[in-house]
Design an enzyme around this catalytic site. Sequence first.
Site, short mmCIF file in Angstrom:
data_model
loop_
_atom_site.label_atom_id
_atom_site.label_comp_id
_atom_site.label_asym_id
_atom_site.label_seq_id
_atom_site.Cartn_x
_atom_site.Cartn_y
_atom_site.Cartn_z
N ARG A 44 0.81 -1.22 0.00
CA ARG A 44 0.00 0.00 0.00
C ARG A 44 0.85 1.27 0.00
O ARG A 44 0.34 2.36 -0.26
CB ARG A 44 -0.95 0.01 1.20
CG ARG A 44 -0.30 0.04 2.55
CD ARG A 44 -1.35 0.09 3.66
NE ARG A 44 -0.75 0.08 4.99
CZ ARG A 44 -0.39 -1.01 5.65
NH1 ARG A 44 -0.59 -2.20 5.11
NH2 ARG A 44 0.15 -0.92 6.86
N CYS A 133 12.83 -1.03 23.00
CA CYS A 133 13.09 0.39 23.30
C CYS A 133 13.29 0.64 24.79
O CYS A 133 14.21 1.38 25.18
CB CYS A 133 11.95 1.26 22.76
SG CYS A 133 10.30 0.69 23.19
N ARG A 239 1.46 1.73 29.73
CA ARG A 239 1.25 2.67 28.61
C ARG A 239 0.58 3.93 29.17
O ARG A 239 -0.42 3.84 29.90
CB ARG A 239 0.37 2.04 27.53
CG ARG A 239 0.29 2.87 26.25
CD ARG A 239 1.58 2.80 25.46
NE ARG A 239 1.82 1.47 24.91
CZ ARG A 239 2.98 1.11 24.35
NH1 ARG A 239 3.99 1.96 24.28
NH2 ARG A 239 3.13 -0.11 23.88
N HIS A 246 9.76 7.57 26.39
CA HIS A 246 9.49 6.60 27.44
C HIS A 246 10.19 7.02 28.73
O HIS A 246 11.34 7.50 28.70
CB HIS A 246 10.01 5.21 27.05
CG HIS A 246 9.20 4.53 25.99
ND1 HIS A 246 8.05 5.04 25.45
CD2 HIS A 246 9.41 3.32 25.35
CE1 HIS A 246 7.57 4.20 24.53
NE2 HIS A 246 8.37 3.15 24.47
#
Length: 339
Positions: A44, A133, A239, A246
Amino acid sequence: MLKKKGKYIVAVVGATGAVGNEMVATLEGRDFPVGSLRLFASERSEGKHLKFRDTDVSVETLNENCFRGIDIALFSAGAERSRIWAPIAVKSGCVVVDNSSQWRMDPEVPLVVPEVNPDDLKWHKGIIANPNCSTIQMVVVLKPIHDVAKIKRVVVTTFQSVSGTGQKAMDELLKQTTDLLNFKEITCNVYPHQIAFNVLPHIDKFLDNGYTKEEMKMVNETRKIIGDNSIRITATTVRVPVFRGHSESVNIETEKKLTANEVRAILSEAPGIVVFDAPHKNVYPLPVSIAGTDETYVGRIREDESIENGINIWIVADNLRKGAALNTVQIAERLVEMT
């Protein structure tokens, strides 16, 4: 191993995603010796263009022959695509630095943070794994402390931004926030619950032991990177409604006693770390302040008064940069230095 040359043909796989975009920007910003850049993404995205050094580079789709002639491929296209395409790239003579979880715990694949274990690059067999991460920013801080005082135990709670999930999560946070402020009904597509003005103690899938995959990644990856399986680690990953950056609250128990000032001194000399620690002046790392930067920021350094040899630390880093794109490019830089 890379062949020695002045310029390299570099590919970014997953180029149109949040991390892929950051990889392209990091290659340019750090003046990596790119002779030619190839960009790959899903069907796409075919025909799209990204800017690199004032040039429009077209996005291609992957095929069996697309890695021929490419020297280094930076992957950020998810574990499934890495599982399929990374070995194909290696067979084509390409060195792969992969940002997915696919290869991280493979004993044949080095898991590398350049400030911590660059020597592990010497035994790669074509694929190098980029850590999670949250793991990256933590081990950058843990390693210099471990070298001085030997870490026995780590308790970490993370506060992770929605960009760690991707662009759709960032869009969802923005839309939910806008809808709530306009007294509209919200929808939840990316996360199982509302993320705007909320906190979710749930990142990735839950495992049989009650932990999430994200939490166990931090446990297992930290031990592999530091090279010490004796370190006891427990994690809770959360989260939060932050777009980028973070944060982590980390409690560290060491064999040797360290004062807070000694820890500040150790971390002030460590590569890739900025000590930002003057709480009496309201100076401490904030995700809103560090977005777009490369360093790992440390503050709220203090002794844990509940145990004999304990330290509490607050760590903040840009998860799209040091937590992903920057660390990947730094690995590629080390590979070039080794040629």
